[in-house]
Design an enzyme around this catalytic site. Structure first.
Site, PDB file in Angstrom:
ATOM      1  N   GLU A 105       0.855  -1.206   0.000  1.00  0.00           N
ATOM      2  CA  GLU A 105       0.000   0.000   0.000  1.00  0.00           C
ATOM      3  C   GLU A 105       0.883   1.245   0.000  1.00  0.00           C
ATOM      4  O   GLU A 105       2.028   1.208   0.464  1.00  0.00           O
ATOM      5  CB  GLU A 105      -0.909  -0.089   1.246  1.00  0.00           C
ATOM      6  CG  GLU A 105      -1.846   1.041   1.505  1.00  0.00           C
ATOM      7  CD  GLU A 105      -2.879   1.319   0.422  1.00  0.00           C
ATOM      8  OE1 GLU A 105      -2.463   1.633  -0.709  1.00  0.00           O
ATOM      9  OE2 GLU A 105      -4.079   1.302   0.729  1.00  0.00           O
ATOM     10  N   ASP A 106       0.347   2.350  -0.519  1.00  0.00           N
ATOM     11  CA  ASP A 106       1.131   3.595  -0.516  1.00  0.00           C
ATOM     12  C   ASP A 106       1.040   4.315   0.832  1.00  0.00           C
ATOM     13  O   ASP A 106       2.050   4.617   1.451  1.00  0.00           O
ATOM     14  CB  ASP A 106       0.733   4.524  -1.681  1.00  0.00           C
ATOM     15  CG  ASP A 106      -0.753   4.904  -1.683  1.00  0.00           C
ATOM     16  OD1 ASP A 106      -1.528   4.325  -0.885  1.00  0.00           O
ATOM     17  OD2 ASP A 106      -1.139   5.775  -2.482  1.00  0.00           O
ATOM     18  N   ASP A 109      -4.039   5.892   6.003  1.00  0.00           N
ATOM     19  CA  ASP A 109      -4.521   7.172   6.528  1.00  0.00           C
ATOM     20  C   ASP A 109      -5.566   6.861   7.614  1.00  0.00           C
ATOM     21  O   ASP A 109      -5.195   6.529   8.737  1.00  0.00           O
ATOM     22  CB  ASP A 109      -5.112   7.920   5.324  1.00  0.00           C
ATOM     23  CG  ASP A 109      -5.502   9.349   5.594  1.00  0.00           C
ATOM     24  OD1 ASP A 109      -4.698  10.088   6.174  1.00  0.00           O
ATOM     25  OD2 ASP A 109      -6.614   9.748   5.214  1.00  0.00           O
ATOM     26  N   PHE A 158      -1.201  16.337   3.297  1.00  0.00           N
ATOM     27  CA  PHE A 158      -1.471  15.690   2.012  1.00  0.00           C
ATOM     28  C   PHE A 158      -0.164  15.450   1.261  1.00  0.00           C
ATOM     29  O   PHE A 158       0.526  16.379   0.860  1.00  0.00           O
ATOM     30  CB  PHE A 158      -2.437  16.526   1.161  1.00  0.00           C
ATOM     31  CG  PHE A 158      -3.050  15.707   0.067  1.00  0.00           C
ATOM     32  CD1 PHE A 158      -4.127  14.868   0.340  1.00  0.00           C
ATOM     33  CD2 PHE A 158      -2.531  15.725  -1.213  1.00  0.00           C
ATOM     34  CE1 PHE A 158      -4.681  14.075  -0.660  1.00  0.00           C
ATOM     35  CE2 PHE A 158      -3.074  14.943  -2.221  1.00  0.00           C
ATOM     36  CZ  PHE A 158      -4.156  14.118  -1.934  1.00  0.00           C
ATOM     37  N   ARG A 171       2.703  12.065  -9.739  1.00  0.00           N
ATOM     38  CA  ARG A 171       3.198  10.688  -9.548  1.00  0.00           C
ATOM     39  C   ARG A 171       4.644  10.557  -9.998  1.00  0.00           C
ATOM     40  O   ARG A 171       5.382   9.717  -9.521  1.00  0.00           O
ATOM     41  CB  ARG A 171       2.341   9.689 -10.341  1.00  0.00           C
ATOM     42  CG  ARG A 171       0.911   9.551  -9.860  1.00  0.00           C
ATOM     43  CD  ARG A 171       0.266   8.328 -10.493  1.00  0.00           C
ATOM     44  NE  ARG A 171      -1.182   8.353 -10.464  1.00  0.00           N
ATOM     45  CZ  ARG A 171      -1.933   7.961  -9.428  1.00  0.00           C
ATOM     46  NH1 ARG A 171      -1.370   7.519  -8.341  1.00  0.00           N
ATOM     47  NH2 ARG A 171      -3.245   8.023  -9.477  1.00  0.00           N
TER      48      ARG A 171
END
Ligand code: 5GP
Length: 181
Positions: A105-106, A109, A158, A171
């Site tokens: 996963e990136d 959160d 963010f 990206r």
């Protein structure tokens, strides 16, 4: 966000390409040690959550020295809005049963996405499910998640770059940063 806005948006640097590379080497070593009993008859399955984790997964994969295979699932959360909607789509044709699965996963959160992914996977009878995330935002957590591997802890801001987008942009950046609002 148009190109003009992109160019004028401020980005606060967080982790350099070199720091990311070094941390990924460490994680790859740990995974290779922890799953050392894996054989080519039953390789570790790296299940990459698209799209944000694609660059992380590509770099991580090349540091792993045990038999493994790669597949992808789609979890859409943020569109052009910086909010999480937590929609998960898993292709049930994936060969999961009896496999050791490592979700790549990136960012974790609120924890909703990974909780839904894990829940879906458990119905597919894997031997085990572990989580590897590049970034963890513990301050934003609403759903408990147990990660086995974490790249970096980040503040509740963010983040963009290194495969992670805002509105499909950023990206391509080799480093990670905070997109200032
Ligand atoms: P969660 O379901 O844990 O709230 O959200 C997880 C997903 O939301 C991540 O996989 C990622 O796609 C997205 N996300 C969470 N925080 C950020 C962020 O800071 N930047 C970006 N670009 N996406 C984020």
């Amino acid at each position: 966000m148009n190109k003009e806005h992109k160019e004028s948006s401020a980005i606060t640097p967080l982790f350099s390409a070199e720091a990311i590379e070094k941390r990924i080497q460490e994680i790859g070593k740990a995974i290779s040690l922890d799953f050392a009993s894996t054989t080519s008859e039953s390789p570790l399955l790296l299940l990459v959550v698209l799209k944000g984790a694609f660059i992380f997964a590509a770099d991580l994969l090349r540091t792993i020295t045990i038999p493994c295979t790669v597949d992808f699932i789609k979890a859409s959360s943020y569109g052009s809005e910086k909010i999480s909607s937590g929609k998960v789509t898993i292709n049930h044709n994936l060969a999961i049963e009896g496999r050791h699965v490592l979700i790549i996963e990136d960012i974790i959160d609120t924890g909703l996405t990974i909780q839904q992914v894990t829940h879906e996977l458990m119905t597919m009878k894997p031997a085990s499910v572990s989580i590897c995330t590049l970034l963890d935002k513990p301050e934003a957590r609403k759903h408990p998640v147990e990660m086995r591997y974490t790249g970096f802890i980040v503040p509740n801001a963010f983040i963009i770059g290194y495969g992670i987008d805002f509105n499909e942009q950023y990206r391509e950046l080799p480093a990670l940063g905070i997109l200032d609002s």
